[in-house]
Design an enzyme around this catalytic site. Structure first.
Site, PDB file in Angstrom:
ATOM      1  N   SER A  42      42.698  41.146  32.850  1.00  0.00           N
ATOM      2  CA  SER A  42      42.760  41.957  34.061  1.00  0.00           C
ATOM      3  C   SER A  42      41.422  41.959  34.778  1.00  0.00           C
ATOM      4  O   SER A  42      40.410  41.525  34.240  1.00  0.00           O
ATOM      5  CB  SER A  42      43.177  43.385  33.713  1.00  0.00           C
ATOM      6  OG  SER A  42      42.061  44.126  33.297  1.00  0.00           O
ATOM      7  N   LYS A  43      41.463  42.448  36.003  1.00  0.00           N
ATOM      8  CA  LYS A  43      40.243  42.525  36.797  1.00  0.00           C
ATOM      9  C   LYS A  43      39.175  43.334  36.073  1.00  0.00           C
ATOM     10  O   LYS A  43      37.999  43.074  36.177  1.00  0.00           O
ATOM     11  CB  LYS A  43      40.540  43.209  38.132  1.00  0.00           C
ATOM     12  CG  LYS A  43      41.294  42.332  39.096  1.00  0.00           C
ATOM     13  CD  LYS A  43      41.234  42.908  40.495  1.00  0.00           C
ATOM     14  CE  LYS A  43      42.003  41.990  41.442  1.00  0.00           C
ATOM     15  NZ  LYS A  43      41.904  42.352  42.832  1.00  0.00           N
TER      16      LYS A  43
END
Ligand code: GLU
Length: 529
Positions: free
Chosen positions: A276-277
């Site tokens: 994920s970011k």
């Protein structure tokens, strides 16, 4: 029908490497089929707009070598390509759905919907055995075929009341009306047949009270108007496919509906879950293509470009996340990727990101570059250190020095950023000497010996003073004196580099040149005795 694909990011922040992979697969697919690659900016959600994100997306794609045929900057027949500039178009389509009975007005306020989310207002007909607590725990509100009749909308209210609310200017949204209990059967080019019953779907908002469409309406309308032939996007959009397919049906566009392909997730290197970011720099590698800085909050995240990746390696690495060529080949240029790519070879299951493999790919790509090109890249892109700046452009002499240095240290570079650490001593004389090495290499007689080496070097003459010329002179003396090589070579390296590192001592001498070599040895004698 010609192949037309689009990459349709929302400018809500920096583009995750998974987003670049989606863009890449679209690009490869388009080019493979002689088609068109479109960049559409989906910025209808004004609350999530982040300044600078759109430019970031374009710069990231440009750096990656993903070329856009039609888009915000490029223009094209089907523009504008920024959804906020297409605002007027969507209202008409929302109205059309209301007219033909595929959508309805809903007046529920945010507070009212929240109350629904917290408490089941639905008459308790189903499971009588549940306690109130259990019922609340399992309750998940959804505005759907089951609940819509209890809510405030044009289906549940008399027409007159609806009219009145509209006249009074009470805010409303337009929601899609899924038919009751219908099986939607869909085809995905990667997943095959996908089925879902409308009872499991919620009546998504298509048009908001602020006069803007939601993602779903704008996305489908634009895909239709822009004549998109294939929708290739991340797996996180798979749950939206039934709504999109039904929208094509509702508009009467089923015949020209694009084909869908949902790409597998990119998973963390270890453990569970998608990359994920937020994993950002925490895991020791970037998750963004280029450096990002939020202009308002000042939040920063690092990118592959600044971490010293070559775009060719970055793209090669991304291509292998989810797609496999079916052969042992690992190194692919963009041209080769275009030739080899097919959606049939994209897998269904999540693909684990391997940072070690990215590193070795980058290493391989660095080795493929010519020394002069790599030198120019390092200088022009500011890699290494400000002290190498100017080595590319201040005359032939420094250019050829840069080329020589690159040739000597390239093999030790995994990243462009490794250059300075591997080569700083070519550009500046040591000011300190590694204490451990001094202790080991600099003995009583060393100063005198190094004095002798200076004399030998002064006498060395040859074909422009190549490494071999130094080697011949110095080795002849070592043999004559009958002493161990190390007694000369180690202090020599210490004098020139200041530390036990670097390429061959004679190669270093060749690059530094006679004067500089003598100065450095002299300095070491003065300081170390
Ligand atoms: N705007 C969506 C996104 O941010 C596009 C999804 C799609 O490709 O349909 O990814």
């Amino acid at each position: 029908m010609s192949t037309r694909v689009r990459f349709a990011p929302s400018p809500t922040g920096p583009l995750h490497m998974g987003g670049v992979r989606t863009a890449l697969f679209n690009y490869l697919f388009a080019k493979k089929h002689g088609g068109t690659m479109i960049l559409r900016i989906e910025d209808t959600d004004q609350n999530r707009y982040v300044a600078g994100a759109e430019e970031y997306i374009m710069e990231s794609l440009a750096w990656s070598g993903i070329k856009i045929d039609e888009g915000v900057k490029e223009g094209g027949e089907y523009g504008p390509y920024r959804q906020s500039e297409r605002k007027e178009i969507y209202k008409e389509y929302a109205d059309r759905l209301i007219e033909n009975g595929w959508a309805y007005y809903a007046f529920d306020t945010a507070e009212e919907l929240n109350a629904w989310r917290e408490k089941d207002l639905r008459p308790k007909t189903e499971d009588q055995n549940l306690t109130e607590d259990e019922r609340l725990k399992t309750w998940k509100f959804s505005y759907d075929t089951g609940t819509r009749k209890y809510l405030k909308n044009s289906l549940s209210m008399p027409a007159k009341e609806v009219e009145q609310l509209m006249d009074e200017g009470v805010p409303y949204v337009v929601r899609f009306m899924f038919p009751l209990d219908e099986e939607i059967v869909m085809q995905d080019l990667i997943r095959g047949e996908v089925r879902v019953n409308t009872a499991a779907l919620d009546d998504k908002v298509l048009f908001k009270s602020d006069g803007m469409p939601t993602y779903h309406l704008a996305n489908v309308v634009d895909d239709h108007l822009m004549k998109i032939s294939h929708v290739i996007r991340g797996e996180e959009w798979l749950p939206s496919m039934p709504l999109h397919v039904m929208l094509y049906k509702a508009f009467g566009w089923t015949d020209t509906q694009p084909e869908f392909a949902h790409l597998p997730l990119i998973m963390k290197p270890v453990g569970k879950g998608k990359l994920s970011k937020r994993d950002g720099d925490k895991l020791g590698f970037p998750v963004f293509p280029i450096n990002w800085k939020n202009q308002e909050t000042g939040d920063e995240a690092s990118g592959y470009r600044e971490a010293g990746y070559l775009p060719e390696a970055f793209v090669n690495m991304l291509a292998l996340l989810g797609w496999n060529p079916g052969t042992e080949q690992e190194i692919f240029s963009m041209k080769q990727l275009i030739k080899a790519f097919s959606l049939e070879r994209v897998g269904k299951s999540g693909s684990r990101f391997d940072p070690e493999k990215s590193k070795s790919l980058n290493h391989a790509y660095i080795q493929k570059l010519g020394d002069a090109v790599l030198g120019w890249l390092l200088v022009s892109q500011g890699f290494g250190d400000s002290r190498i700046q100017g080595f590319g452009d201040s005359g032939l002499e420094s250019q050829s020095k840069m080329k020589q240095v690159v040739g000597l240290v390239k093999e030790r570079m995994n990243f462009l950023t490794d250059f300075w650490d591997q080569s700083y001593f070519f550009f500046e004389a040591p000011t300190v000497y590694d204490a451990k090495m001094v202790k080991k290499a600099w003995k009583e007689a060393t100063g005198e010996r190094m004095g002798k080496i200076i004399e030998i070097i002064r006498e060395v003459e040859g074909s422009g003073l190549k490494a071999q010329d130094y080697e011949d002179g110095i080795k002849a003396w070592i043999t004559e004196e009958d002493i161990g090589m190390g007694l000369v070579m180690n202090p020599l390296r210490l004098s020139l580099v200041g530390a036990p590192k670097g390429p061959g001592v004679f190669d270093i001498m060749e690059v530094l040149g006679k004067e500089e070599v003598i100065n450095r040895i002299q300095k070491a004698i003065t300081i170390l005795g």
